[in-house]
Design a protein around this motif. Structure first.
Motif, PDB file in Angstrom:
ATOM      1  N   ALA A 213       0.831  -1.216   0.000  1.00 35.46           N
ATOM      2  CA  ALA A 213       0.000   0.000   0.000  1.00 35.46           C
ATOM      3  C   ALA A 213       0.862   1.261   0.000  1.00 35.46           C
ATOM      4  O   ALA A 213       0.350   2.359  -0.227  1.00 35.46           O
ATOM      5  N   GLY A 214       2.165   1.102   0.263  1.00 38.34           N
ATOM      6  CA  GLY A 214       3.075   2.249   0.242  1.00 38.34           C
ATOM      7  C   GLY A 214       2.899   3.202   1.399  1.00 38.34           C
ATOM      8  O   GLY A 214       3.078   4.413   1.245  1.00 38.34           O
ATOM      9  N   VAL A 215       2.536   2.673   2.585  1.00 36.51           N
ATOM     10  CA  VAL A 215       2.357   3.551   3.754  1.00 36.51           C
ATOM     11  C   VAL A 215       3.549   3.408   4.703  1.00 36.51           C
ATOM     12  O   VAL A 215       4.116   2.326   4.822  1.00 36.51           O
ATOM     13  N   PRO A 216       3.937   4.496   5.394  1.00 33.60           N
ATOM     14  CA  PRO A 216       5.017   4.403   6.383  1.00 33.60           C
ATOM     15  C   PRO A 216       4.611   3.456   7.513  1.00 33.60           C
ATOM     16  O   PRO A 216       3.430   3.353   7.862  1.00 33.60           O
ATOM     17  N   ILE A 217       5.615   2.787   8.095  1.00 35.43           N
ATOM     18  CA  ILE A 217       5.345   1.797   9.142  1.00 35.43           C
ATOM     19  C   ILE A 217       6.067   2.199  10.428  1.00 35.43           C
ATOM     20  O   ILE A 217       7.252   2.560  10.397  1.00 35.43           O
ATOM     21  N   VAL A 218       5.334   2.149  11.546  1.00 30.66           N
ATOM     22  CA  VAL A 218       5.938   2.302  12.872  1.00 30.66           C
ATOM     23  C   VAL A 218       5.806   0.948  13.565  1.00 30.66           C
ATOM     24  O   VAL A 218       4.718   0.367  13.591  1.00 30.66           O
ATOM     25  N   VAL A 219       6.903   0.417  14.095  1.00 33.63           N
ATOM     26  CA  VAL A 219       6.877  -0.902  14.723  1.00 33.63           C
ATOM     27  C   VAL A 219       6.706  -0.758  16.235  1.00 33.63           C
ATOM     28  O   VAL A 219       7.481  -0.068  16.894  1.00 33.63           O
TER      29      VAL A 219
END
Length: 617
Positions: A213-219
């Motif tokens: 989806a091309g979204v930034p990820i926070v883990v």
């Protein structure tokens, strides 16, 4: 334009360059409207081309193009998005013109929209509960009183109160289902990974969905309060999937938390806001009619159709006439996640809406129409177009043959694959081998997901969204998933030898795919009881679940979707005390697989035959 006679009827003819734009699943009536012809005359023309159709029958793309070519027209099939855009323009609603007309002075900051994803039992629900309880506004208002599928929290960040909207989906399946309908809802994804468990199969699935989806990820590294917690291991594991922590010189924020003890929640929310500020331009124009997406909807006995919608731009007011997909109505009432009535909702605000005449689907876009009549007409036309497209043909996705043809036409430069196998080692080996295929810079191979186990509905959904081909190595889908893939037109290829898969993909990438043999399933039978025979070995007392079981047919044995016996043959087939040549669906039988005796109750015997399949291009 002349009007030649074809088959005794006069038909307006194009000059060979006249373009006719027409939607997928259009009828001869629709085509006749575009060229100002008598629909009955087109029935005759089509008959002379070897096709029989009525004037109202939905036609596939090939038939429409052949008809256009015969009459001197270039037929352009309009995509569903373009078709919907043209439909709205016919009602003087131009979404593109609205966006172009907006200047910087019209745009105002909006809250980020966040989806929480991760492996089962890694603490997604606990985290959402902890976030809800940390909401300063909710605390003052007495907490959350109802669940509407999305909610907004307010936190203090750099001296100011900032809102964050959370979409509480049941997992990445819903996330993908929404993307399948063109709904890009999420701005940021929070990937929850348990510190004591590490990266698991569903973690990888969720990660692949978010990256696609091309979204930034926070883990969010959860469960750090456990003795066996090892956050560093999680950080190391995720580097294999292009998520490199800031501590390792990357740009992904990793936040250690404990959803149970409610520690680290403020830091996680701060990381979301920092990521949003650094990576995204989150602004929208609140001073216009609302546009947005339906997140979920249901039919309530007392209140009728209840839809949770996320406003993406504009402001939604009580009394507005709205249309969401094929549902329409007037906003009778709106409620927030605390059950409080609202008069209006701005960008990134999730609200529950009452007043729609039917239930929209998750991911359907909604917009405010000028009046009730226009809303109804838009919904009715969308419904008719959907039905026609469904009747015309199953949605055809990309197959390896189609990829070769599209490559030759210069239409595509990336082949997306989903890899599933029986063991992780085989999947990794196959992935490594496929990624080493060298076909130059003109075409790219992209593996959007890999996993271990049977091919699932989620794999088919992901392949549907990203136009991917599924490669199954020693694994199969169950009947429901196979039917879904067939319905969606998703190409699933089955292999038991790695080099055959590599060869097919390489030939496809090079545009040299040869005619192939296609495996056609004959039937499946479920083993109910096992009978021991000293003369014939183990006999599987079975019931035929689909198709038919034929003696001497090729067979394989599946256990929980994984192939445990391949290259087998139905050597004996009995019905009661008689030897028979075949047994059909719903009947019981005894099946002998020769020297293969590793069968258990609950296993599935699948029979198939190989048929030569000629390439169409």
């Amino acid at each position: 334009m002349s009007a030649p006679t074809i088959g005794g009827v006069s038909v307006p003819r194009g000059d060979g360059t006249t373009v006719v734009r027409i939607r997928r699943g259009a009828s001869l009536n629709d085509f006749a409207d575009r060229i100002d012809a008598n629909p009955a005359s087109l029935v005759t023309v089509l008959f002379h081309l070897g096709e029989m159709a009525t004037v109202t029958q939905a036609l596939d793309e090939g038939t429409l193009e052949a008809l256009g070519g015969e009459l001197g027209y270039v037929v352009e099939i309009v995509s569903p998005e373009d078709e919907d855009r043209e439909l709205l323009e016919s009602f003087d609603i131009d979404l593109d013109a609205e966006l172009e007309a907006e200047g910087d002075e019209d745009l105002q900051p909006r809250p980020p929209v966040v989806t929480v994803m991760g492996h089962v039992d890694h603490g997604k629900t606990k985290l959402l509960d902890a976030i809800r309880s940390s909401d300063v506004v909710a605390g003052e208002a007495g907490g959350i009183t109802q669940h509407i599928g999305a909610y907004q929290v307010t936190v203090e960040h750099e001296g100011a109160d900032r809102a964050i909207t959370f979409i509480d989906t049941p997992g990445h399946e819903a996330f993908t289902a929404m993307r399948a309908r063109g709904a890009d809802v999420t701005d940021i994804a929070i990937l929850v990974v348990a510190a004591d468990d590490g990266v698991m199969p569903q973690t990888i699935e969720a990660l692949n969905h978010a990256q696609a989806a091309g979204v930034p990820i926070v883990v969010a590294v959860n469960k750090i309060d456990k003795e066996s917690a090892n956050p560093d291991k999680v950080m190391q594991q995720l580097t294999e999937y292009n998520l490199v922590a800031e501590a390792y010189g990357g740009d992904t924020m990793f936040v250690p938390i404990s959803a149970l003890k409610r520690t680290g929640i403020d830091e996680l929310l701060e990381a979301v806001l920092l990521t949003a500020d650094a990576s995204l331009d989150l602004r929208a124009n609140p001073d216009k009619d609302a546009r947005g997406v339906a997140i979920e909807a249901n039919l309530d006995k007392g209140r009728g159709s209840v839809a949770t919608v996320l406003v993406q731009s504009g402001t939604l007011n009580v009394g507005d006439a709205i249309v969401a997909g094929t549902a329409y109505g007037r906003v009778r009432a709106m409620f927030d996640d605390r059950g409080e009535a609202l008069a209006q909702a701005g960008p990134s605000c999730p609200v529950q809406v009452l007043g729609l005449t039917s239930v929209p689907r998750a991911g359907d876009t909604f917009l405010v129409a000028p009046d009730d009549r226009t809303a109804r007409q838009i919904a009715d036309k969308r419904d008719a177009a959907e039905r026609a497209a469904l009747l015309a043909r199953r949605r055809k996705r990309m197959s390896l043959e189609d990829f070769t043809e599209a490559l030759e036409r210069g239409k595509v430069d990336t082949l997306n694959l989903v890899l599933k196998g029986d063991v992780s080692g085989a999947v990794e080996a196959l992935e490594d081998a496929l990624l080493k295929i060298d076909v130059g810079d003109e075409v790219e191979l992209r593996i959007i997901h890999r996993g271990v186990g049977a091919i699932t509905q989620n794999d088919v959904n992901l392949a549907t969204v990203d136009n991917a081909v599924i490669i199954g190595f020693n694994v199969r889908p169950d009947v429901r998933v196979a039917e879904l893939a067939d319905r969606e037109g998703v190409d699933i290829r089955y292999y038991s030898i790695i080099y055959q898969a590599i060869e097919d993909v390489e030939n496809s990438l090079k545009g040299m795919l040869k005619p192939i043999y296609e495996e056609v399933q004959l039937g499946t039978a479920e083993i109910r009881q096992i009978f021991r025979s000293s003369k014939f070995g183990n006999i599987a007392g079975s019931i035929v679940r689909s198709g038919l079981i034929r003696r001497n047919a090729a067979a394989r044995v599946l256990r929980d979707g994984v192939v445990v016996g391949d290259n087998l043959k139905i050597e004996s087939l009995r019905r009661e005390k008689d030897d028979v040549t075949e047994v059909r669906e719903g009947f019981e039988c005894g099946i002998g697989l020769g020297s293969f005796n590793d069968i258990r109750e609950g296993d599935v015997i699948e029979t198939f035959e190989m048929r030569e399949k000629e390439r169409t291009a």
